[in-house]
Design a protein around this motif. Structure first.
Motif, mmCIF file in Angstrom:
data_model
loop_
_atom_site.group_PDB
_atom_site.id
_atom_site.type_symbol
_atom_site.label_atom_id
_atom_site.label_comp_id
_atom_site.label_asym_id
_atom_site.label_seq_id
_atom_site.Cartn_x
_atom_site.Cartn_y
_atom_site.Cartn_z
ATOM 1 N N ILE A 453 9.840 -2.060 -45.408
ATOM 2 C CA ILE A 453 8.734 -2.450 -46.289
ATOM 3 C C ILE A 453 9.218 -3.435 -47.339
ATOM 4 O O ILE A 453 8.573 -4.453 -47.616
ATOM 5 N N LYS A 454 10.373 -3.163 -47.942
ATOM 6 C CA LYS A 454 10.907 -4.048 -48.979
ATOM 7 C C LYS A 454 11.238 -5.430 -48.420
ATOM 8 O O LYS A 454 10.924 -6.454 -49.041
ATOM 9 N N VAL A 455 11.877 -5.446 -47.245
ATOM 10 C CA VAL A 455 12.247 -6.730 -46.644
ATOM 11 C C VAL A 455 10.995 -7.500 -46.238
ATOM 12 O O VAL A 455 10.882 -8.707 -46.477
ATOM 13 N N ALA A 456 10.035 -6.814 -45.627
ATOM 14 C CA ALA A 456 8.803 -7.462 -45.195
ATOM 15 C C ALA A 456 8.018 -7.996 -46.379
ATOM 16 O O ALA A 456 7.409 -9.082 -46.310
ATOM 17 N N ALA A 457 8.014 -7.276 -47.501
ATOM 18 C CA ALA A 457 7.315 -7.738 -48.705
ATOM 19 C C ALA A 457 7.925 -9.034 -49.216
ATOM 20 O O ALA A 457 7.213 -9.928 -49.686
#
Length: 465
Positions: A453-457
């Motif tokens: 989620i953090k990387v995709a954000a």
């Protein structure tokens, strides 16, 4: 055995508890820890490895849930007997810099239909399956009751009473292979010439099924409380299909006042019914769980449909329908001609999974997993608050991003895909020629880890900001 020689890498992206879990799992599957061997206590191992006891508890808990280790009360943890189980070579933990591309072609897929299958309680499932098949009961291979196994129907009735506030008898419960089968069966029971009201946007699969069968489908308007009663009256419908606990896809939770109005609408005329699809009521992140609409029904006007697909796994294909007493006579005449679509073994497996407490433990675990991902996604969306608003975030396993800066839905989807992030446009859920008024995309987080989620954000920041 007082300790385990485990080398932990504090700088690794792999959490410490996973490193412990993988090491012990490998030792068990390769024979280093034989059947019956007692593992060190969580306190001793934590002290030996110089980590918190919670870290070891998490590792042991995962091993227990997968059936590699069993916890014996007042005695400790022991290695299980894995004889007869194939393909036991464990995967090795590895640095997760980039995930494998899913079918969408994107590295990160926020599908609203996702389910976290990595948390499936395989150990418990295997144990119960083995116990049932070892009973050597030939009745399992005979044709069962058309409505489903009595044991499972009793179990579901107890569960609905305790968890959803629905008072019903096992006789009113029909078990089937997925919601599609139950909706088709319902159309057979209700007969031709029915007018069904649905919201737009809505669950398209249900719409397409009703539209292709014997119902005339009409669109009722909705607001921030769900289906509008005045619009429902205008449709001339005698059936209303709603998802009051968590409307799909908007995520609206229908308040009690609107529920009472809906029940009053159904009570005004003979033959009116409300079809309540309670597809993911188990996952709620703010306040106490709201009882099902059927829990408020005292006049036999709600046809309740639930499923285990979202809470356990899609492939389970076990759903259930609670018929009002007024429809039971029709079911006896028409529905009992249709044999059960689920094997008796699978039905008994689900029943015991619930009765022996595994389902409750699994739900508690998944609520915690999804809550963590829910919170991580909301946190990751903070930099976007100047261009969009977030809605539908208090329940279920997806949320909506509503763009306020002029960016269209298609533009948002295309820009995200260019950064290898798959998001889904709301427009695909509109039906009956009703156009959408807002530019919205859907992000499901059930099958996306917090790290992903953090990387995709970060990728979405490049795409949208």
């Amino acid at each position: 055995m007082n300790d385990l020689t485990i080398v932990l890498d504090a700088k690794s992206q792999i959490p410490l508890y996973e490193q412990i879990y993988y090491h012990i799992k490998k030792e068990i599957t390769e024979g280093g820890l034989p059947f019956g061997r007692r593992l060190p206590s969580t306190r001793k191992l934590a002290k030996f490895l110089q980590v918190s006891r919670t870290t070891v508890d998490l590792a042991y808990g995962q091993l227990v849930s997968e059936g590699y280790v069993e916890a014996r009360p007042c005695k400790g943890y022991y290695v299980c007997d894995l004889e007869g189980i194939c393909s036991l070579s464990p995967e090795s933990p590895r640095e997760r810099k980039e995930p494998v591309k899913p079918d969408s072609g994107c590295l990160y897929d926020f599908s609203p239909r996702g389910v976290d299958l990595n948390s499936f309680p395989l150990g418990a499932w295997r144990k119960i399956s083995k116990e049932i098949l070892m009973e050597d009961n030939t009745r399992f291979f005979q044709l069962g009751e058309p409505a489903g196994e009595w044991e499972l129907r009793c179990t579901i009735a107890d569960y609905l009473h305790q968890a959803r506030g629905v008072l019903t008898s096992p006789e009113q419960i029909i078990v089937g292979a997925g919601n599609d089968f139950l909706l088709m069966l319902l159309c057979v029971l209700l007969g031709n010439g029915r007018i069904l009201a649905m919201e737009s946007p809505t669950y398209r699969k249900a719409y397409e099924l009703f539209d292709s069968l014997s119902c005339t489908v009409r669109i009722a308007g909705l607001d921030e409380s769900g289906m509008r009663i005045d619009s429902l009256e205008e449709t001339g419908a005698d059936l209303a299909y709603v998802m009051p606990s968590h409307q799909y896809p908007l995520g609206i939770v229908m308040p009690v006042k609107r529920r009472m109005q809906l029940l009053e609408w159904a009570a005004q005329k003979e033959g009116r019914y409300i079809i309540e699809d309670d597809y993911d009521s188990e996952f709620r992140y703010r306040g106490k769980p709201i009882p099902a609409l059927a829990g408020y029904d005292r006049r036999g006007k709600v046809i309740y449909i639930g499923t285990f697909s979202k809470s356990i796994a899609p492939a389970i294909r076990v759903s259930y329908m609670v018929l009002p007493e007024s429809l039971m006579g029709i079911y006896d005449r028409r529905g009992r001609r249709i044999s059960s679509t689920i094997s008796r073994v699978d039905q008994l497996l689900i029943a015991r999974f619930l009765n022996e407490g595994y389902y409750e433990r699994h739900l508690n675990k998944m609520r915690a997993v999804y809550k963590s991902r829910h919170d991580a996604l909301l946190e990751a969306m903070k930099p976007f608050r100047k261009i969009l608003t977030v809605s539908g975030e208090n329940a279920g396993v997806h949320l909506l991003l509503n763009f306020q800066n002029g960016m269209t839905e298609q533009e948002a989807v295309s820009r995200a895909e260019a950064e290898s992030v798959k998001v889904y446009g709301l427009s695909r859920y509109y039906i009956g020629g009703v156009s959408q008024e807002r530019q919205t995309v859907i992000l499901g987080y059930a099958n996306v880890t917090e790290e992903a989620i953090k990387v995709a954000a970060g990728r979405l920041e490049k795409a949208w900001l």
